[in-house]
Every structure is written in C-alpha cells, then in structure tokens.
Write a protein that holds these residues in place. Sequence first.
Motif, PDB file in Angstrom:
ATOM      1  N   ILE A 151       0.878  -1.168   0.000  1.00  0.00           N
ATOM      2  CA  ILE A 151       0.000   0.000   0.000  1.00  0.00           C
ATOM      3  C   ILE A 151       0.914   1.216   0.000  1.00  0.00           C
ATOM      4  CG2 ILE A 151      -1.777   1.287   1.248  1.00  0.00           C
ATOM      5  CD1 ILE A 151      -2.637  -1.280   2.617  1.00  0.00           C
ATOM      6  N   CYS A 152       0.858   2.015  -1.072  1.00  0.00           N
ATOM      7  CA  CYS A 152       1.683   3.225  -1.161  1.00  0.00           C
ATOM      8  C   CYS A 152       0.831   4.430  -0.782  1.00  0.00           C
ATOM      9  CB  CYS A 152       2.171   3.438  -2.591  1.00  0.00           C
ATOM     10  SG  CYS A 152       3.383   2.264  -3.134  1.00  0.00           S
ATOM     11  N   ILE A 153       1.238   5.161   0.242  1.00  0.00           N
ATOM     12  CA  ILE A 153       0.468   6.343   0.652  1.00  0.00           C
ATOM     13  C   ILE A 153       1.253   7.595   0.277  1.00  0.00           C
ATOM     14  CG2 ILE A 153      -0.599   7.553   2.583  1.00  0.00           C
ATOM     15  CD1 ILE A 153      -0.744   4.961   4.126  1.00  0.00           C
ATOM     16  N   ALA A 154       0.575   8.522  -0.402  1.00  0.00           N
ATOM     17  CA  ALA A 154       1.223   9.793  -0.789  1.00  0.00           C
ATOM     18  C   ALA A 154       0.166  10.892  -0.767  1.00  0.00           C
ATOM     19  CB  ALA A 154       1.819   9.675  -2.189  1.00  0.00           C
ATOM     20  N   ASN A 155       0.616  12.138  -0.789  1.00  0.00           N
ATOM     21  CA  ASN A 155      -0.371  13.219  -0.850  1.00  0.00           C
ATOM     22  C   ASN A 155      -0.969  13.321  -2.243  1.00  0.00           C
ATOM     23  OD1 ASN A 155       1.764  14.843   1.352  1.00  0.00           O
ATOM     24  ND2 ASN A 155      -0.339  14.369   1.881  1.00  0.00           N
ATOM     25  N   LYS A 156      -0.064  13.364  -3.234  1.00  0.00           N
ATOM     26  CA  LYS A 156      -0.556  13.543  -4.601  1.00  0.00           C
ATOM     27  C   LYS A 156       0.032  12.483  -5.506  1.00  0.00           C
ATOM     28  CE  LYS A 156      -0.928  18.557  -4.520  1.00  0.00           C
ATOM     29  NZ  LYS A 156      -0.286  19.774  -5.031  1.00  0.00           N
ATOM     30  N   GLU A 157      -0.831  11.962  -6.365  1.00  0.00           N
ATOM     31  CA  GLU A 157      -0.410  10.939  -7.315  1.00  0.00           C
ATOM     32  C   GLU A 157       0.718  11.461  -8.219  1.00  0.00           C
ATOM     33  OE1 GLU A 157      -3.110   8.349 -10.401  1.00  0.00           O
ATOM     34  OE2 GLU A 157      -3.600  10.423  -9.995  1.00  0.00           O
ATOM     35  N   ILE A 259       1.807  20.542  15.736  1.00  0.00           N
ATOM     36  CA  ILE A 259       1.836  19.837  14.444  1.00  0.00           C
ATOM     37  C   ILE A 259       2.905  20.451  13.542  1.00  0.00           C
ATOM     38  CG2 ILE A 259       0.515  19.451  12.320  1.00  0.00           C
ATOM     39  CD1 ILE A 259      -1.924  18.967  14.127  1.00  0.00           C
ATOM     40  N   LYS A 260       3.003  21.781  13.590  1.00  0.00           N
ATOM     41  CA  LYS A 260       4.022  22.450  12.776  1.00  0.00           C
ATOM     42  C   LYS A 260       5.420  21.990  13.204  1.00  0.00           C
ATOM     43  CE  LYS A 260       5.750  26.906  11.443  1.00  0.00           C
ATOM     44  NZ  LYS A 260       5.633  28.339  11.533  1.00  0.00           N
ATOM     45  N   GLN A 261       5.643  21.934  14.515  1.00  0.00           N
ATOM     46  CA  GLN A 261       6.952  21.528  15.013  1.00  0.00           C
ATOM     47  C   GLN A 261       7.271  20.095  14.587  1.00  0.00           C
ATOM     48  OE1 GLN A 261       9.132  23.678  16.420  1.00  0.00           O
ATOM     49  NE2 GLN A 261      10.543  21.958  16.024  1.00  0.00           N
ATOM     50  N   LYS A 262       6.241  19.241  14.639  1.00  0.00           N
ATOM     51  CA  LYS A 262       6.451  17.842  14.239  1.00  0.00           C
ATOM     52  C   LYS A 262       6.814  17.752  12.756  1.00  0.00           C
ATOM     53  CE  LYS A 262       4.589  13.576  15.726  1.00  0.00           C
ATOM     54  NZ  LYS A 262       3.456  12.714  15.744  1.00  0.00           N
ATOM     55  N   SER A 263       6.133  18.557  11.950  1.00  0.00           N
ATOM     56  CA  SER A 263       6.448  18.545  10.519  1.00  0.00           C
ATOM     57  C   SER A 263       7.860  19.066  10.298  1.00  0.00           C
ATOM     58  CB  SER A 263       5.467  19.425   9.732  1.00  0.00           C
ATOM     59  OG  SER A 263       4.156  18.995   9.955  1.00  0.00           O
ATOM     60  N   LEU A 264       8.246  20.118  11.017  1.00  0.00           N
ATOM     61  CA  LEU A 264       9.616  20.645  10.872  1.00  0.00           C
ATOM     62  C   LEU A 264      10.645  19.589  11.268  1.00  0.00           C
ATOM     63  CD1 LEU A 264       9.410  24.314  12.247  1.00  0.00           C
ATOM     64  CD2 LEU A 264       9.973  23.583   9.918  1.00  0.00           C
ATOM     65  N   ASP A 265      10.343  18.864  12.349  1.00  0.00           N
ATOM     66  CA  ASP A 265      11.263  17.824  12.799  1.00  0.00           C
ATOM     67  C   ASP A 265      11.377  16.676  11.790  1.00  0.00           C
ATOM     68  OD1 ASP A 265      11.613  19.289  15.082  1.00  0.00           O
ATOM     69  OD2 ASP A 265      10.306  18.062  16.338  1.00  0.00           O
ATOM     70  N   SER A 266      10.330  16.514  10.973  1.00  0.00           N
ATOM     71  CA  SER A 266      10.346  15.419   9.987  1.00  0.00           C
ATOM     72  C   SER A 266      11.206  15.749   8.770  1.00  0.00           C
ATOM     73  CB  SER A 266       8.933  15.136   9.455  1.00  0.00           C
ATOM     74  OG  SER A 266       8.061  14.853  10.482  1.00  0.00           O
ATOM     75  N   ILE A 306      13.822  19.405  -5.721  1.00  0.00           N
ATOM     76  CA  ILE A 306      13.545  20.565  -4.858  1.00  0.00           C
ATOM     77  C   ILE A 306      12.085  20.989  -5.015  1.00  0.00           C
ATOM     78  CG2 ILE A 306      14.152  22.993  -4.369  1.00  0.00           C
ATOM     79  CD1 ILE A 306      16.207  20.687  -3.575  1.00  0.00           C
ATOM     80  N   ARG A 307      11.586  20.918  -6.243  1.00  0.00           N
ATOM     81  CA  ARG A 307      10.166  21.257  -6.447  1.00  0.00           C
ATOM     82  C   ARG A 307       9.271  20.310  -5.653  1.00  0.00           C
ATOM     83  NH1 ARG A 307      11.259  22.563 -11.801  1.00  0.00           N
ATOM     84  NH2 ARG A 307      10.566  20.538 -12.529  1.00  0.00           N
ATOM     85  N   SER A 308       9.658  19.043  -5.612  1.00  0.00           N
ATOM     86  CA  SER A 308       8.829  18.092  -4.844  1.00  0.00           C
ATOM     87  C   SER A 308       8.923  18.379  -3.339  1.00  0.00           C
ATOM     88  CB  SER A 308       9.199  16.645  -5.175  1.00  0.00           C
ATOM     89  OG  SER A 308      10.326  16.244  -4.455  1.00  0.00           O
ATOM     90  N   TYR A 309      10.089  18.831  -2.880  1.00  0.00           N
ATOM     91  CA  TYR A 309      10.205  19.224  -1.463  1.00  0.00           C
ATOM     92  C   TYR A 309       9.260  20.396  -1.172  1.00  0.00           C
ATOM     93  CZ  TYR A 309      14.743  16.742  -1.116  1.00  0.00           C
ATOM     94  OH  TYR A 309      15.749  15.816  -1.116  1.00  0.00           O
ATOM     95  N   LEU A 310       9.263  21.362  -2.103  1.00  0.00           N
ATOM     96  CA  LEU A 310       8.436  22.564  -1.879  1.00  0.00           C
ATOM     97  C   LEU A 310       6.960  22.181  -1.818  1.00  0.00           C
ATOM     98  CD1 LEU A 310      10.360  24.942  -4.316  1.00  0.00           C
ATOM     99  CD2 LEU A 310      10.236  25.212  -1.828  1.00  0.00           C
ATOM    100  N   SER A 311       6.593  21.273  -2.719  1.00  0.00           N
ATOM    101  CA  SER A 311       5.195  20.840  -2.746  1.00  0.00           C
ATOM    102  C   SER A 311       4.821  20.136  -1.438  1.00  0.00           C
ATOM    103  CB  SER A 311       4.992  19.928  -3.957  1.00  0.00           C
ATOM    104  OG  SER A 311       3.824  19.207  -3.820  1.00  0.00           O
ATOM    105  N   LYS A 312       5.738  19.298  -0.941  1.00  0.00           N
ATOM    106  CA  LYS A 312       5.462  18.573   0.304  1.00  0.00           C
ATOM    107  C   LYS A 312       5.298  19.559   1.466  1.00  0.00           C
ATOM    108  CE  LYS A 312       5.149  14.560   2.329  1.00  0.00           C
ATOM    109  NZ  LYS A 312       4.104  13.609   1.930  1.00  0.00           N
ATOM    110  N   GLU A 314       4.348  22.527   1.269  1.00  0.00           N
ATOM    111  CA  GLU A 314       3.077  23.241   1.082  1.00  0.00           C
ATOM    112  C   GLU A 314       1.931  22.374   1.628  1.00  0.00           C
ATOM    113  OE1 GLU A 314       2.787  24.360  -3.084  1.00  0.00           O
ATOM    114  OE2 GLU A 314       0.897  25.384  -2.628  1.00  0.00           O
ATOM    115  N   GLN A 315       1.981  21.074   1.299  1.00  0.00           N
ATOM    116  CA  GLN A 315       0.956  20.137   1.792  1.00  0.00           C
ATOM    117  C   GLN A 315       0.890  20.135   3.316  1.00  0.00           C
ATOM    118  OE1 GLN A 315      -1.133  17.792   0.407  1.00  0.00           O
ATOM    119  NE2 GLN A 315      -0.760  18.623  -1.624  1.00  0.00           N
ATOM    120  N   TYR A 316       2.053  20.276   3.930  1.00  0.00           N
ATOM    121  CA  TYR A 316       2.114  20.211   5.390  1.00  0.00           C
ATOM    122  C   TYR A 316       2.059  21.579   6.048  1.00  0.00           C
ATOM    123  CZ  TYR A 316       2.285  15.280   5.638  1.00  0.00           C
ATOM    124  OH  TYR A 316       1.901  13.966   5.566  1.00  0.00           O
ATOM    125  N   ASN A 317       1.592  22.563   5.256  1.00  0.00           N
ATOM    126  CA  ASN A 317       1.350  23.889   5.822  1.00  0.00           C
ATOM    127  C   ASN A 317       2.563  24.577   6.404  1.00  0.00           C
ATOM    128  OD1 ASN A 317      -1.135  25.085   5.591  1.00  0.00           O
ATOM    129  ND2 ASN A 317      -2.061  23.494   6.874  1.00  0.00           N
TER     130      ASN A 317
END
Length: 342
Positions: A151-157, A259-266, A306-312, A314-317
Amino acid sequence: MIRDARVLRAGFVPREVEHRDAEVNHLSSVLEPITNEEPADTAIVTGPSGAGKTCVSQFVTERLREEVLDVETTYVNCWRNYTRFRTLYQILDDLGATIDIHRQSTPHDELVDRLQQHNGPRTVVILDEVDQLEDPSVIYDLHSLPQFAIICIANKEEELFSRVDDRLVSRLRSSEHVRMDKYHDEQLYDILSARAKWGLDDDVITNDQLYRIADAAAGDARLAIGILRTAAGKADRENHERITDDILLDAAEDARAQIKQKSLDSLTPHQRVVYDVVREHGPVGPSEIHERYSEEVDDPRTKRTIRSYLSKMEQYNLLEAEGTSRDREYSLVDSAAASPMQ
Ligand SMILES: Nc1ncnc2c1ncn2[C@@H]1O[C@H](COP(=O)(O)OP(=O)(O)OP(=O)(O)O)[C@@H](O)[C@H]1O
C-alpha cells in the motif's frame, strides 16, 4: 475527565472508521486475494494531510489480520526512512530478519535477497509518505516479490509518479487507486464526537464546541483530534470539570504549533536547508531557491527534487505558494492567519 487517553493519541487506530466505508471496502477488495494466498495488486492511497490515509490503511490491514491467520503487516514511514537501505532494513527488522545485517556494509541487493527468501506468511507493507523516498526503486524491489502486497500512501499521485522511472510508472498506473478528500465539517464532527465519547467522561465538551473544533480544523482530522487532545489535557491538568471556551481557544493555537513543530522535525537535512532558504529570502521563486540551496550543500539534489520538497512543505502547511506555475513564489506560512477558533 479523561476516560481513555489512548483514544486521543495521534496514531490511534479506531475500532470504527467514520465516513470512509467506500475507501475501506475498496482497499479491502484490493487485498482480498491474499486471504486465498494469492498475490494482491499494489494499492495507491492519496489525499491531503489529515484525510485519514494512514488510519484507513491500518484499519484495513488490522481487520485482515483478524480475519486471516496467515497474514502479516508492516508499516514504514518513508519520510523518516527516506533511503532505500533504511526502508528495506525497517521491513526486514519488522519481519525479524535483520540479525547480522550491518548498517554500514551490507549491500542493497542482499537486503532484497533476504526479502525474497522470506518464507513467512504473506505480508502487507504499508509505505507511508512514499513520495519522500530519495530512491523510489524500493517500490520496484517490493513490487517484484509476490509474497508482499504494497500500500503506497502519498499526498498527490503526480508527486509520486514524477519521481519514479517509466517502468515503475506504468506498473503503478495499473495499480488500484484509493483517493481521499478533505473531510467536511459534519464528518469531522462525527470523528471528534466518537473520540470524545470513548476518550472523555460525559459532558466534558459540548456539541457546539466540537463543531467549532471541526470548523477550525478545516477538513484535517489530525488537527481536529490534536485540538481535542490538547484541550482535554489542559482542562485535566488544571482540574476543570469541563473544557472551557478559553481553553479551547488556546488549544487550537497550541495544537497547530505542535503539528508544525512535528512537521519541521520530519524534514530531511536537505529539505531543512530549502526551508531555511525560504525563511530567510521568501517570497522567493524555485530557481533562486535551488541556487541558494546548492550553495549550502555538498551534493545538491536536482531542481525537480527541490520542487517536490516545496510541494510537500506546502501540503504540510509549512510553506505557501503564490502565483501561477511560471512566476510562483514561496514564503513561510503565517500561522497567525490560519482559520481561527470562533
Ligand atoms: N474516518 C476516520 N474515522 C476516525 N478517525 C479518523 C478518520 N480519519 C482520520 N482519523 C484520525 O485522524 C488522525 C489523522 O488521520 P491520518 O493520520 O490517517 O491522516 P493522513 O491522511 O494519513 O495524514 P498525513 O498525510 O498527515 O499522514 C488520526 O488520529 C486518525 O486516527
């Protein structure tokens, strides 16, 4: 005040999944063949953060394990384990097959061979945040082993497909795709209400307060449950009998910050450099971001990565983008401007 704190934790898998019957049924039907010891198709699960992708995947695999004796499941967060080695290692570790593997010196192929030789029960591998893999060929590795269902989980196909090579894209395109959207307020209310019922004593929170949490969470169940957990924790610590409106207001801010801190830590080290470039120079376009980032690191990733990093982010606010694709600029999200608790 708190009846069962587990129910309010982020990773809790509920006994009932609310409003995702179609998705649960779809994913179950994809995995169905393994109940007859036959190989199952790969499933791709996509949707925004907090849409229930992980929850539904874990719910379905747990139910499968309840129904069938000879099925194992393993879960890998590919953001945390973003190299091919770490993902393969994590799966083998879950299967209890990492004795004598040396983190420094064991070649990838040997790890794949080990997986191939694995003669335990059929195993469902949940690859969460799969779009964060630096080397997505690990999907290919697993895809070629019939004893594993993926099972592959992603934000965007598109994010996932843009990172993998053609042979894998064509395989993934023929995979089963389970799409999830943000929740509506009513649906979030039901999710919250079930958690409050199992997790809290009666009358600790009003329906009106639950609706306000649902509204402030703007479709994100992770944030909604985070606000409820933070509010209940604070009310409990301060010996209140009920969650007050003041507590709720603070909880919304605190939960967002957590949640923001957790995303930054990720963020991976390279993603963190990109984030810092935007923090220091935003609003800034992708080309300048890439230039500045490349000056900071020894082995810069491609513009596409890098574009994919930026998109991610963005997804994580963490970041927001303005402008069309040609003149797009990124800046940090202004947390104070997030939809407030009314
Ligand atoms: N339909 C649902 N019924 C009950 N609980 C849910 C439902 N959807 C999500 N949740 C809960 O909301 C929280 C967030 O869900 P989940 O982690 O599955 O989101 P996600 O889509 O995987 O997000 P991310 O991309 O950020 O990982 C979890 O605590 C989960 O248990």
